[in-house]
Structures are given as structure tokens and as C-alpha cells.
Design a protein around this motif. Structure first.
Motif, PDB file in Angstrom:
ATOM      1  N   VAL A  17       4.952   4.832  -3.718  1.00  0.00           N
ATOM      2  CA  VAL A  17       6.017   4.599  -2.572  1.00  0.00           C
ATOM      3  C   VAL A  17       7.384   5.566  -3.050  1.00  0.00           C
ATOM      4  CG1 VAL A  17       7.699   3.157  -1.206  1.00  0.00           C
ATOM      5  CG2 VAL A  17       5.216   2.487  -1.905  1.00  0.00           C
ATOM      6  N   TYR A  18       7.675   6.317  -2.451  1.00  0.00           N
ATOM      7  CA  TYR A  18       8.761   7.285  -2.897  1.00  0.00           C
ATOM      8  C   TYR A  18      10.076   7.363  -1.832  1.00  0.00           C
ATOM      9  CZ  TYR A  18       5.090   9.391  -5.497  1.00  0.00           C
ATOM     10  OH  TYR A  18       3.854   9.747  -6.241  1.00  0.00           O
ATOM     11  N   SER A  19      11.144   7.251  -2.279  1.00  0.00           N
ATOM     12  CA  SER A  19      12.401   7.190  -1.432  1.00  0.00           C
ATOM     13  C   SER A  19      13.508   7.840  -1.853  1.00  0.00           C
ATOM     14  CB  SER A  19      12.671   5.556  -1.355  1.00  0.00           C
ATOM     15  OG  SER A  19      13.139   4.956  -2.505  1.00  0.00           O
ATOM     16  N   ASN A  20      14.505   8.122  -1.155  1.00  0.00           N
ATOM     17  CA  ASN A  20      15.839   8.306  -1.292  1.00  0.00           C
ATOM     18  C   ASN A  20      16.810   7.781  -0.092  1.00  0.00           C
ATOM     19  OD1 ASN A  20      15.607  10.139   0.882  1.00  0.00           O
ATOM     20  ND2 ASN A  20      15.469  11.954  -0.300  1.00  0.00           N
ATOM     21  N   ASP A  21      17.886   8.142  -0.013  1.00  0.00           N
ATOM     22  CA  ASP A  21      18.987   7.468   0.854  1.00  0.00           C
ATOM     23  C   ASP A  21      18.477   8.034   2.220  1.00  0.00           C
ATOM     24  OD1 ASP A  21      20.308   6.255  -1.239  1.00  0.00           O
ATOM     25  OD2 ASP A  21      22.008   8.006  -1.164  1.00  0.00           O
ATOM     26  N   ALA A  22      17.671   8.934   2.273  1.00  0.00           N
ATOM     27  CA  ALA A  22      17.271   9.572   3.660  1.00  0.00           C
ATOM     28  C   ALA A  22      16.184   8.815   4.352  1.00  0.00           C
ATOM     29  CB  ALA A  22      17.113  11.075   3.818  1.00  0.00           C
ATOM     30  N   GLY A  23      15.347   8.154   3.430  1.00  0.00           N
ATOM     31  CA  GLY A  23      14.073   7.836   4.049  1.00  0.00           C
ATOM     32  C   GLY A  23      13.176   7.228   2.935  1.00  0.00           C
ATOM     33  N   HIS A  24      12.077   7.000   3.439  1.00  0.00           N
ATOM     34  CA  HIS A  24      10.815   6.954   2.223  1.00  0.00           C
ATOM     35  C   HIS A  24       9.515   7.353   2.795  1.00  0.00           C
ATOM     36  CE1 HIS A  24       9.966   3.572   5.086  1.00  0.00           C
ATOM     37  NE2 HIS A  24       8.622   3.827   4.950  1.00  0.00           N
ATOM     38  N   LEU A  25       8.760   7.590   1.792  1.00  0.00           N
ATOM     39  CA  LEU A  25       7.228   8.000   1.779  1.00  0.00           C
ATOM     40  C   LEU A  25       6.144   7.046   1.201  1.00  0.00           C
ATOM     41  CD1 LEU A  25       7.805  11.722   0.394  1.00  0.00           C
ATOM     42  CD2 LEU A  25       7.697  10.973   2.598  1.00  0.00           C
TER      43      LEU A  25
ATOM     44  N   GLY B  91       5.539   8.602   6.608  1.00  0.00           N
ATOM     45  CA  GLY B  91       6.710   9.109   6.409  1.00  0.00           C
ATOM     46  C   GLY B  91       7.625   8.810   7.291  1.00  0.00           C
ATOM     47  N   ALA B  92       9.172   8.547   6.742  1.00  0.00           N
ATOM     48  CA  ALA B  92      10.069   8.120   7.405  1.00  0.00           C
ATOM     49  C   ALA B  92      11.335   8.864   6.941  1.00  0.00           C
ATOM     50  CB  ALA B  92      10.315   6.711   7.383  1.00  0.00           C
ATOM     51  N   PRO B  93      11.990   9.587   7.768  1.00  0.00           N
ATOM     52  CA  PRO B  93      12.027   9.362   9.187  1.00  0.00           C
ATOM     53  C   PRO B  93      10.669   9.964   9.719  1.00  0.00           C
ATOM     54  CG  PRO B  93      13.415  11.019   8.571  1.00  0.00           C
ATOM     55  CD  PRO B  93      13.092  10.427   7.482  1.00  0.00           C
ATOM     56  N   ALA B  94      10.251   9.567  11.162  1.00  0.00           N
ATOM     57  CA  ALA B  94       9.049   9.848  11.869  1.00  0.00           C
ATOM     58  C   ALA B  94       8.517  11.200  11.768  1.00  0.00           C
ATOM     59  CB  ALA B  94       9.171   9.062  13.086  1.00  0.00           C
ATOM     60  N   GLY B  95       9.449  12.117  11.909  1.00  0.00           N
ATOM     61  CA  GLY B  95       9.292  13.541  11.804  1.00  0.00           C
ATOM     62  C   GLY B  95       8.574  14.094  10.599  1.00  0.00           C
ATOM     63  N   ILE B  96       8.870  13.272   9.665  1.00  0.00           N
ATOM     64  CA  ILE B  96       8.164  13.959   8.377  1.00  0.00           C
ATOM     65  C   ILE B  96       6.779  13.297   8.442  1.00  0.00           C
ATOM     66  CG2 ILE B  96       8.076  13.493   6.045  1.00  0.00           C
ATOM     67  CD1 ILE B  96      11.110  13.743   5.718  1.00  0.00           C
ATOM     68  N   GLY B  97       6.612  12.049   8.924  1.00  0.00           N
ATOM     69  CA  GLY B  97       5.339  11.541   8.965  1.00  0.00           C
ATOM     70  C   GLY B  97       4.534  12.198  10.073  1.00  0.00           C
ATOM     71  N   THR B  98       4.941  12.775  10.978  1.00  0.00           N
ATOM     72  CA  THR B  98       3.887  13.498  11.871  1.00  0.00           C
ATOM     73  C   THR B  98       3.460  14.638  11.091  1.00  0.00           C
ATOM     74  OG1 THR B  98       5.357  12.861  13.782  1.00  0.00           O
ATOM     75  CG2 THR B  98       3.858  14.720  14.072  1.00  0.00           C
TER      76      THR B  98
ATOM     77  N   SER C 204       3.549   5.086  15.220  1.00  0.00           N
ATOM     78  CA  SER C 204       4.588   5.853  15.446  1.00  0.00           C
ATOM     79  C   SER C 204       5.817   4.881  16.036  1.00  0.00           C
ATOM     80  CB  SER C 204       4.444   7.079  16.509  1.00  0.00           C
ATOM     81  OG  SER C 204       4.415   6.652  17.873  1.00  0.00           O
ATOM     82  N   PRO C 205       7.106   5.268  16.160  1.00  0.00           N
ATOM     83  CA  PRO C 205       8.167   4.315  16.440  1.00  0.00           C
ATOM     84  C   PRO C 205       7.570   3.546  17.552  1.00  0.00           C
ATOM     85  CG  PRO C 205       9.120   6.393  15.688  1.00  0.00           C
ATOM     86  CD  PRO C 205       7.485   6.505  16.001  1.00  0.00           C
TER      87      PRO C 205
ATOM     88  N   GLU D  89       9.112   5.335  11.538  1.00  0.00           N
ATOM     89  CA  GLU D  89       8.236   6.354  10.777  1.00  0.00           C
ATOM     90  C   GLU D  89       6.685   6.273  11.372  1.00  0.00           C
ATOM     91  OE1 GLU D  89       7.152   3.268   7.624  1.00  0.00           O
ATOM     92  OE2 GLU D  89       7.334   1.701   9.278  1.00  0.00           O
ATOM     93  N   VAL D  90       5.841   7.238  10.843  1.00  0.00           N
ATOM     94  CA  VAL D  90       4.646   7.567  11.370  1.00  0.00           C
ATOM     95  C   VAL D  90       3.607   7.196  10.283  1.00  0.00           C
ATOM     96  CG1 VAL D  90       2.846   9.480  11.981  1.00  0.00           C
ATOM     97  CG2 VAL D  90       4.960   9.370  13.036  1.00  0.00           C
ATOM     98  N   ILE D  91       2.558   6.463  10.681  1.00  0.00           N
ATOM     99  CA  ILE D  91       1.562   5.999   9.770  1.00  0.00           C
ATOM    100  C   ILE D  91       0.435   6.689  10.052  1.00  0.00           C
ATOM    101  CG2 ILE D  91       0.328   3.907   8.744  1.00  0.00           C
ATOM    102  CD1 ILE D  91       2.904   2.249   9.930  1.00  0.00           C
ATOM    103  N   LEU D  92      -0.283   6.931   9.330  1.00  0.00           N
ATOM    104  CA  LEU D  92      -1.962   7.562   9.378  1.00  0.00           C
ATOM    105  C   LEU D  92      -2.739   6.881   8.610  1.00  0.00           C
ATOM    106  CD1 LEU D  92      -3.595   9.842  11.214  1.00  0.00           C
ATOM    107  CD2 LEU D  92      -3.696  11.005   9.023  1.00  0.00           C
ATOM    108  N   THR D  93      -3.641   6.353   8.993  1.00  0.00           N
ATOM    109  CA  THR D  93      -4.904   5.556   8.107  1.00  0.00           C
ATOM    110  C   THR D  93      -6.489   6.361   8.521  1.00  0.00           C
ATOM    111  OG1 THR D  93      -5.300   3.769  10.158  1.00  0.00           O
ATOM    112  CG2 THR D  93      -3.567   3.427   8.082  1.00  0.00           C
ATOM    113  N   PHE D  94      -7.002   6.489   7.402  1.00  0.00           N
ATOM    114  CA  PHE D  94      -8.026   7.207   7.637  1.00  0.00           C
ATOM    115  C   PHE D  94      -9.217   6.622   6.632  1.00  0.00           C
ATOM    116  CE2 PHE D  94      -4.768   9.557   5.511  1.00  0.00           C
ATOM    117  CZ  PHE D  94      -5.438   9.989   4.205  1.00  0.00           C
ATOM    118  N   THR D  95     -10.406   7.166   6.748  1.00  0.00           N
ATOM    119  CA  THR D  95     -11.721   6.832   6.075  1.00  0.00           C
ATOM    120  C   THR D  95     -12.524   8.037   5.803  1.00  0.00           C
ATOM    121  OG1 THR D  95     -13.336   5.129   5.443  1.00  0.00           O
ATOM    122  CG2 THR D  95     -13.088   6.015   7.823  1.00  0.00           C
ATOM    123  N   GLY D  96     -13.532   7.910   5.065  1.00  0.00           N
ATOM    124  CA  GLY D  96     -14.423   9.195   4.787  1.00  0.00           C
ATOM    125  C   GLY D  96     -15.212   9.016   3.383  1.00  0.00           C
ATOM    126  N   ASP D  97     -15.523  10.025   2.885  1.00  0.00           N
ATOM    127  CA  ASP D  97     -15.968  10.411   1.636  1.00  0.00           C
ATOM    128  C   ASP D  97     -14.787   9.994   0.951  1.00  0.00           C
ATOM    129  OD1 ASP D  97     -17.988  11.421  -0.609  1.00  0.00           O
ATOM    130  OD2 ASP D  97     -16.386  12.634  -0.911  1.00  0.00           O
TER     131      ASP D  97
END
Length: 261
Positions: free
Chosen positions: A146-154, A183-190, A209-210, A219-227
Motif C-alpha cells: 500500500v503506497y501513498s502520498n498527499d494526493a492519493g494511494h495505491l 488506484g486513487a484518484p480513480a483515473g489512475i486506477g483505471t 469505480s466511484p 478509486e478504481v479496484i480491479l480483482t482477478f484470478t488465473g495462473d
């Protein structure tokens, strides 16, 4: 299942996670305050508190949708959500417990994201308490990416074997690899969602998404599975891009603890 066999299996899972009973005790040196309340278990990073109720009042059992359970463990937090879900996922692997509910309240203390409320059901309160102890103990690990600065977080999460909490929270297949990029803000998450699916052969489990699937968080959240290898590759590709994009809005994003992926 035979009780001795069950205890043996839970012991093996605990060993795989590197969990020792003495490590899960509430320790003032780790920032956990001793509280003289029976229901209190401990605290952890992200303004996270662990609690138990040995016997929920009958008037509340149905209201809380506890089903057959009267004893519950509770994980509540102001920030994080993803790390707490990952930690509880580990906890239910190592204990005779079941995830009852996972809720993600909108909480601005952590910036653009959520807090969490998780109920863990058990036939015996000692199992519920043990699950909460384990979750609090492993939680710092899952704040590592979890990474962050004053502008948002990942936020980035990965496990080679998802269990019941991830299944309950996100609908991911039980026993399969799981990855998440936020990614937040949501544009980064996209952009991060697009980077992840292009980086490896993965199967999307969910997108939020929001205005779709979140508590209207930015924020935008993507979850996924696979190998397993593909899921990990997708997450790592998103980490590299996400840190550059969020860094363009302020200081270089810093890990909350130590990266684990």
C-alpha cells in the motif's frame, strides 16, 4: 472431521504463515494498548481493532445475520480494507472459523478509500479470538504494498491461494490465485486496471469505480484470478506504473511497511 486431524491441519497452515502463538499476544511494545475489557483482543496498523463477543445477545443474532453462530470475532478499521481482508483470509485458513460478512464503509481518514467491518463466526469463542489474533499479527505484511502520498494511494495484493474471506468479499474462486490493484484518484486506477490485464493472461473477477461497487470512494479496484505466475506478473506491472503516476501528483509514494509482492 476428527478434532485431532483438524488441529493438525490448522497447525500446518499456521506454520506456513510463520505464525506463533506468542507472536499474536497483545504487546505494548508493538503499539497495542492493554485494555481491561473482555471483548478486546488487540490493535494493529490502519486504526484496526480486533474484538470478540463470546455470546451475541439473541436479539442481535438475526439482525447481524450470524446464522448458526453465537460467538464472533470482529475486525474493524478506519483505513485499509484490502489488507484486513487478506489478513482475515489467512486467519480462516489457520482456524476453525468462517467469514460471515465483509463490509467496506466509506472512510475519509485514509484518504480516498474505505475502512472495513468483518465478522468471523466460530462455534467456540476461543477459535474466534485466535482468528482475530492471527489477522492482527499478519496485517502489517499486507500493508507492505500500500503506497501513498498527499494526493492519493495505491494498493496491490497477491496470494497464490485465495480462501473464504476473499471469496466472500470479492467473489474470487476459492483455492485459486488472486490479485488486486487499486488506484486513487480513480483515473489512475483505471489505467492500472488496463495495465494489469494487458501484462498477463488473467481472468477478471471484478471491477469497481466511484459509482459502481464502492462506497462512492475516489478509486478504481480491479480483482482477478488465473495462473499464479500470471497473476503476480499483472500485479507487479501495475505497481511499476502506479508509483510513477501517483508520484506525478506529489512526492514519490512510499510503502506503508515493507513490500511483500
Amino acid at each position: 472431521m476428527d478434532k485431532d486431524l483438524l488441529e493438525k491441519i490448522m497447525g500446518q497452515v499456521s506454520n506456513e504463515l510463520g505464525i506463533d502463538q506468542k507472536d499474536t499476544e497483545c504487546c505494548p511494545s508493538n503499539g497495542c494498548k492493554k485494555v481491561d475489557v473482555t471483548e478486546f483482543v488487540g490493535t494493529a496498523i490502519g486504526d484496526t481493532i480486533g474484538l470478540v463477543i463470546a455470546s451475541v445477545d439473541p436479539m442481535l443474532v438475526d439482525k447481524l445475520n450470524l446464522g448458526k453462530y453465537k460467538s464472533i470475532g470482529i475486525i474493524g478499521s478506519r483505513t485499509g480494507a484490502g489488507p484486513q481482508i487478506m489478513a482475515v483470509d489467512d486467519a480462516v485458513k489457520a482456524t476453525n472459523t468462517e467469514v460471515i460478512t465483509v463490509e467496506l464503509p466509506r472512510d475519509t481518514k485514509g484518504g480516498a478509500g474505505h475502512g472495513c467491518l468483518i465478522y468471523i463466526g466460530a462455534d467456540d469463542v476461543s477459535d474466534a479470538r485466535r482468528a482475530v489474533e492471527i489477522a492482527l499479527d499478519v496485517l502489517p505484511k499486507y500493508f507492505g504494498d500500500v503506497y501513498s502520498n498527499d494526493a492519493g494511494h495505491l494498493e496491490f495484493q497477491y496470494t497464490a491461494r485465495a480462501s473464504y474471506c476473499l471469496e466472500k468479499a470479492f467473489g474470487t474462486p476459492n483455492g485459486k490465485s488472486f490479485g488486486m490493484v487499486i488506484g486513487a484518484p480513480a483515473g489512475i486506477g483505471t489505467v492500472l486496471a488496463d495495465v494489469a490485464v494487458k501484462a498477463a493472461n488473467i481472468e477478471v473477477v471484478g471491477y469497481a469505480s466511484p459509482g459502481q461497487g464502492t462506497s462512492f470512494s475516489n478509486e478504481v479496484i480491479l480483482t482477478f484470478t488465473g495462473d499464479s505466475g500470471a497473476v503476480r506478473q499483472a500485479v507487479k506491472a501495475a505497481i511499476e506504473v502506479g508509483k510513477k503516476l501517483l508520484g506525478a501528483l506529489g512526492e514519490d509514494p512510499k510503502s506503508t511497511t515493507s513490500p511483500y509482492i
